[in-house]
Design a protein around this motif. Structure first.
Motif, PDB file in Angstrom:
ATOM      1  N   LYS A 203      40.658 115.255 -18.082  1.00 57.95           N
ATOM      2  CA  LYS A 203      40.997 115.368 -19.932  1.00 57.95           C
ATOM      3  C   LYS A 203      42.061 114.845 -20.300  1.00 57.95           C
ATOM      4  N   PHE A 204      41.474 114.325 -21.344  1.00 59.74           N
ATOM      5  CA  PHE A 204      41.984 113.167 -22.288  1.00 59.74           C
ATOM      6  C   PHE A 204      43.324 113.493 -22.697  1.00 59.74           C
ATOM      7  N   ALA A 205      44.105 112.296 -22.270  1.00 66.75           N
ATOM      8  CA  ALA A 205      45.473 112.773 -23.507  1.00 66.75           C
ATOM      9  C   ALA A 205      45.026 113.117 -24.737  1.00 66.75           C
ATOM     10  N   SER A 206      44.833 112.035 -25.225  1.00 64.66           N
ATOM     11  CA  SER A 206      43.915 111.752 -26.405  1.00 64.66           C
ATOM     12  C   SER A 206      42.572 111.136 -26.927  1.00 64.66           C
ATOM     13  N   THR A 207      41.644 111.714 -27.672  1.00 63.82           N
ATOM     14  CA  THR A 207      39.820 110.846 -28.239  1.00 63.82           C
ATOM     15  C   THR A 207      40.817 109.890 -28.763  1.00 63.82           C
ATOM     16  N   GLN A 208      41.291 110.141 -29.055  1.00 64.26           N
ATOM     17  CA  GLN A 208      41.903 108.994 -30.536  1.00 64.26           C
ATOM     18  C   GLN A 208      42.159 108.030 -30.542  1.00 64.26           C
ATOM     19  N   ILE A 209      42.509 106.894 -29.687  1.00 58.71           N
ATOM     20  CA  ILE A 209      43.943 105.679 -29.725  1.00 58.71           C
ATOM     21  C   ILE A 209      43.666 104.863 -30.972  1.00 58.71           C
TER      22      ILE A 209
END
Length: 478
Positions: A392-398
């Protein structure tokens, strides 16, 4: 960047036209072709070594100077699709003012299939679909074998798709038109369609010609998202359908690094229905490429081609060409300074290999193979699988912030000692935090969506992360 051999062919043709027109007193034509030849020479210079680049830039300047000596031509030449319009001119123009771009086809390439390294399956398919119908039309008719339609070459960048296209033209003796998006597209209403129409008309006038469309995804993008793209794609499809049913002197080829972005209508039967995967070079092909790129240069007796082949698994043809070019630099500089011929020995080539990394990632190769229907997992014994692990990524938009490299943070449902991350052709070690993992700073410079691969032992997970441009300080009013 256009293929360098195509640029050189184009330059030779333009210069010959300019000099012929100059000698005959046709100064308007001479002026235009001198300027186009100079522009082409500057493109060639971008790919050259610093020493050669100086010579080529001087040559381009000399051509511009000669053009200017002729003075402004009586009638300003038609603006090509790539030339900007003067400020104040209207975007939409009357059809009577311009009927499309003037196209220059390269002379028949002096390249044959024997010059193409490896790719035996690719050659076999191309021979059946494009070359044999031209060489043996009566025999194809005897068996009722369907001919026509286009061929789409796809695969990673640097695998020789353009070279294969030129080899096809050389095998059948066809005039070669190499086209990219910048040659066709224009901001002027209706001009892109005129350029497409004039391209096909110019090609049909030849005894036999090949239209090679590079970067197919930029010209045949999926329709329904942009009106200009839709009109351009429709015009292309109409021209292709027209030539397929009315002429037998025109072959059409396309190439792309992103076949999944090409509009589905372009790859249906009768158009680019034959799709050929051009993979990275195998061992035999890599050996051929090393020998070809090191041909006619002083070569050390210690050069071991078998070892070089082993060191370059996963390298493209363009990567190997870059390795050989870099390996020549130090021996050349020694020769210049001492006037003693220094051979290109193994130490120079191995040093170049360490500097040149593969430009195509394993993740990209996997995507191409999936598109081609190749399942590598069926070709080898399955490794013992471990317990399922979720990522699980902390955010998929960086955000990409100025002067700051981004990092990826994620959690895993199982514990590992070492975790690695691959993105955009580079590999990174991930560091364990309290309850999550964090990658090393990533060398991501351009905004876009990237495939991400996380691995550890027999565990592998794939995801997609979007990077967007962050606001500059000036945008924030700081």
């Amino acid at each position: 960047m256009e293929d360098i051999t195509i640029l050189r062919d184009k330059y030779d043709i333009l210069l010959k036209k300019a000099e012929t027109a100059d000698a005959m007193g046709n100064y308007s034509i001479a002026y235009r072709n001198y300027m186009l030849a100079a522009e082409t020479m500057l493109k060639i210079a971008k790919t050259s070594t610093p020493e050669l680049k100086k010579v080529q830039i001087k040559r381009a300047n000399d051509l511009v100077a000669r053009a200017e000596l002729l003075g402004n031509p009586p009638q300003t030449p038609k603006r090509s699709a790539s030339q900007p319009q003067a400020k104040g001119q209207e975007t939409q123009r009357n059809e009577e003012e311009d009927t499309g771009k003037e196209w220059v086809g390269a002379e028949i390439p002096n390249i044959k299939f024997k010059d193409v390294a490896g790719l035996d399956e690719v050659k076999k398919t191309v021979m059946t679909r494009m070359i044999n119908p031209v060489l043996y039309p009566d025999k194809y008719a005897k068996y009722g074998k369907k001919v026509g339609g286009g061929v789409l070459l796809y695969g990673p960048p640097g695998t020789g798709k353009t070279f294969i296209a030129k080899a096809i033209a050389g095998e059948v003796g066809a005039t070669f038109y190499a086209i990219k998006g910048s040659d066709i597209m224009s901001k002027y209403v209706g001009e892109s369609e005129k350029n497409i129409s004039s391209l096909f008309e110019a090609a049909k006038e030849q005894k036999l010609s090949i239209i090679f469309i590079d970067e197919m995804d930029s010209l045949f993008g999926e329709r329904g998202k942009d009106t200009h793209n839709d009109k351009r794609v429709n015009e292309f499809l109409q021209q292709i359908d027209g030539f397929a049913s009315k002429t037998d002197n025109l072959l059409i080829l396309g190439a792309t690094n992103r076949p999944w972005d090409v509009d589905s209508a372009a790859v249906r039967s009768g158009r680019f229905s034959e799709k050929i995967y051009v993979p990275l070079p195998d061992e035999k092909a890599r050996e051929f490429m090393f020998k070809h790129n090191l041909e006619n240069v002083p070569l050390g007796n210690d050069v071991d081609f078998d070892k070089l082949v082993g060191l370059t698994d996963g390298y493209s043809g363009a990567d190997i060409a870059e390795i050989c070019d870099r390996a020549k630099e130090d021996p050349l500089n020694i020769y210049i300074k001492t006037d003693v011929e220094e051979p290109v020995s193994m130490k120079y080539i191995e040093a170049a290999i360490k500097k040149v990394k593969p430009t195509v990632s394993k993740l990209e190769i996997r995507r191409f193979e999936e598109y081609a229907g190749i399942n590598r997992d069926e070709e080898k014994p399955q490794a013992p699988t471990k317990e399922k692990c979720d990522v699980k990524f902390a955010s998929t938009q960086i955000q990409l912030l100025p002067n700051q490299k981004p990092v990826l943070e994620f959690t895993l449902s199982r514990d590992f000692d070492k975790v690695y991350l691959a993105i955009d052709g580079s590999n990174y070690i991930c560091n364990k935090k309290l309850a999550s993992w964090e990658s090393e700073p990533l060398n991501i410079k351009d905004a876009g969506t990237y495939d991400v691969e996380i691995t550890s032992n027999n565990f592998k997970a794939v995801g997609r992360i979007s990077f967007i441009k962050g606001l500059e300080e000036d945008d924030l009013g700081l």
